[in-house]
Design a protein around this motif. Sequence first.
Motif, PDB file in Angstrom:
ATOM      1  N   MET A   1       0.844  -1.205   0.000  1.00 36.58           N
ATOM      2  CA  MET A   1       0.000   0.000   0.000  1.00 36.58           C
ATOM      3  C   MET A   1       0.880   1.257   0.000  1.00 36.58           C
ATOM      4  O   MET A   1       0.681   2.170  -0.794  1.00 36.58           O
ATOM      5  CB  MET A   1      -0.890  -0.031   1.246  1.00 36.58           C
ATOM      6  CG  MET A   1      -1.648   1.227   1.547  1.00 36.58           C
ATOM      7  SD  MET A   1      -2.246   1.183   3.257  1.00 36.58           S
ATOM      8  CE  MET A   1      -0.876   1.958   4.109  1.00 36.58           C
ATOM      9  N   VAL A   2       1.887   1.270   0.881  1.00 29.98           N
ATOM     10  CA  VAL A   2       2.814   2.417   0.962  1.00 29.98           C
ATOM     11  C   VAL A   2       3.548   2.590  -0.364  1.00 29.98           C
ATOM     12  O   VAL A   2       3.653   3.700  -0.891  1.00 29.98           O
ATOM     13  CB  VAL A   2       3.814   2.221   2.135  1.00 29.98           C
ATOM     14  CG1 VAL A   2       4.896   3.296   2.103  1.00 29.98           C
ATOM     15  CG2 VAL A   2       3.071   2.250   3.473  1.00 29.98           C
ATOM     16  N   ALA A   3       4.023   1.458  -0.933  1.00 32.18           N
ATOM     17  CA  ALA A   3       4.760   1.511  -2.208  1.00 32.18           C
ATOM     18  C   ALA A   3       3.888   2.094  -3.321  1.00 32.18           C
ATOM     19  O   ALA A   3       4.353   2.911  -4.130  1.00 32.18           O
ATOM     20  CB  ALA A   3       5.233   0.111  -2.592  1.00 32.18           C
ATOM     21  N   GLU A   4       2.615   1.691  -3.369  1.00 38.45           N
ATOM     22  CA  GLU A   4       1.722   2.172  -4.431  1.00 38.45           C
ATOM     23  C   GLU A   4       1.379   3.648  -4.260  1.00 38.45           C
ATOM     24  O   GLU A   4       1.298   4.379  -5.238  1.00 38.45           O
ATOM     25  CB  GLU A   4       0.434   1.337  -4.470  1.00 38.45           C
ATOM     26  CG  GLU A   4       0.671  -0.036  -5.076  1.00 38.45           C
ATOM     27  CD  GLU A   4      -0.601  -0.726  -5.532  1.00 38.45           C
ATOM     28  OE1 GLU A   4      -0.517  -1.483  -6.520  1.00 38.45           O
ATOM     29  OE2 GLU A   4      -1.664  -0.526  -4.923  1.00 38.45           O
ATOM     30  N   ILE A   5       1.155   4.076  -3.022  1.00 34.30           N
ATOM     31  CA  ILE A   5       0.829   5.495  -2.787  1.00 34.30           C
ATOM     32  C   ILE A   5       2.030   6.383  -3.131  1.00 34.30           C
ATOM     33  O   ILE A   5       1.896   7.389  -3.832  1.00 34.30           O
ATOM     34  CB  ILE A   5       0.348   5.715  -1.330  1.00 34.30           C
ATOM     35  CG1 ILE A   5      -1.029   5.050  -1.141  1.00 34.30           C
ATOM     36  CG2 ILE A   5       0.248   7.203  -1.000  1.00 34.30           C
ATOM     37  CD1 ILE A   5      -1.521   4.979   0.288  1.00 34.30           C
ATOM     38  N   VAL A   6       3.222   5.978  -2.672  1.00 34.64           N
ATOM     39  CA  VAL A   6       4.444   6.742  -2.979  1.00 34.64           C
ATOM     40  C   VAL A   6       4.695   6.740  -4.487  1.00 34.64           C
ATOM     41  O   VAL A   6       4.972   7.785  -5.092  1.00 34.64           O
ATOM     42  CB  VAL A   6       5.659   6.160  -2.208  1.00 34.64           C
ATOM     43  CG1 VAL A   6       6.964   6.796  -2.683  1.00 34.64           C
ATOM     44  CG2 VAL A   6       5.492   6.375  -0.706  1.00 34.64           C
TER      45      VAL A   6
END
Length: 307
Positions: free
Chosen positions: A36-41
């Motif tokens: 989730m963090v990777a996709e948002i960033v």
Amino acid sequence: MELASNHLYHTHRFDEGNPVAERKTRLAVMLTAAMMVAEIVGGYYYGSMALLADGWHMSTHALALGLSVGAYVLARRYAQDGRFAFGTWKIEVLAGYTSALFLVAVALLMFYQSMQRLIEPIVIHYNEAIIVAAIGLGVNLITAWLLGDDHHHDHGHHHDHHDHDLNLRSAYLHVLADAATSVLAIIALIAGMLWGASWLDPVMGIVGGVLVSVWAVGLLRDTGRVLLDAHMDDPVVEEVREVINEVDPEAHITDLHVWRVGKGKYSVILSLQSNNGLSPNDFRKALSIHEELVHITVEINQFNTSL
């Protein structure tokens, strides 16, 4: 009036917690949160609305998976708590129901964002978006395999769909919903890159929304039935009636309550009118042959023959 229950000092622990599923779901939470963090960033960095939307969409799944883990923990922690009349299993079912509500929210969000993108198309950085979406799909497939193995094992022993761990099923559906939307996003991105069909991205979003809605409604229906004790149409109720008829064909059932207290486990309260001199224990023993009946209370009222 005579009365028989299972035995004098009996447990009310029927189903609480699922250690293997809890461990696997905890791992699923960590994997989903990291992706989730990777996709948002990645979404912010590459200016990709598609990735950003998928990242925020994943956050609801991470939250729902966290809820599933919390339910297992609470069910274990309060297993001996006397306030829970029939054990703590329904904590897990309640988590499954809440999780299904999150799925509905995810579906609505997908519809809304897809319609928005159909009306106002955005520039998509295809190469970067495809790479991150593919990694996301990989993580989803690993997580689905992790949860799916236990999910299928859970109802492999019985063909009766009531045996499912509804909490685990909700976690599994969230991961599947994520994987499905990743697949649809990848198809749309590749088609957009190769043939310039940018409209496919939001159309796939709508398809994904429909898919997630169907899963959510199914889960809401199954968990809702358990929470509302709507099980008087289950096959086990007819089995109870048949047993009573076999023991005493002249017995008349005046009151019958059957409800679920665990995965494929039921509680029964039964009132009978019988004049055959049989004790409540005779009926209870006959009912005990059915393994799914784990908590049986039988009450006998004699017919009034003095009139």
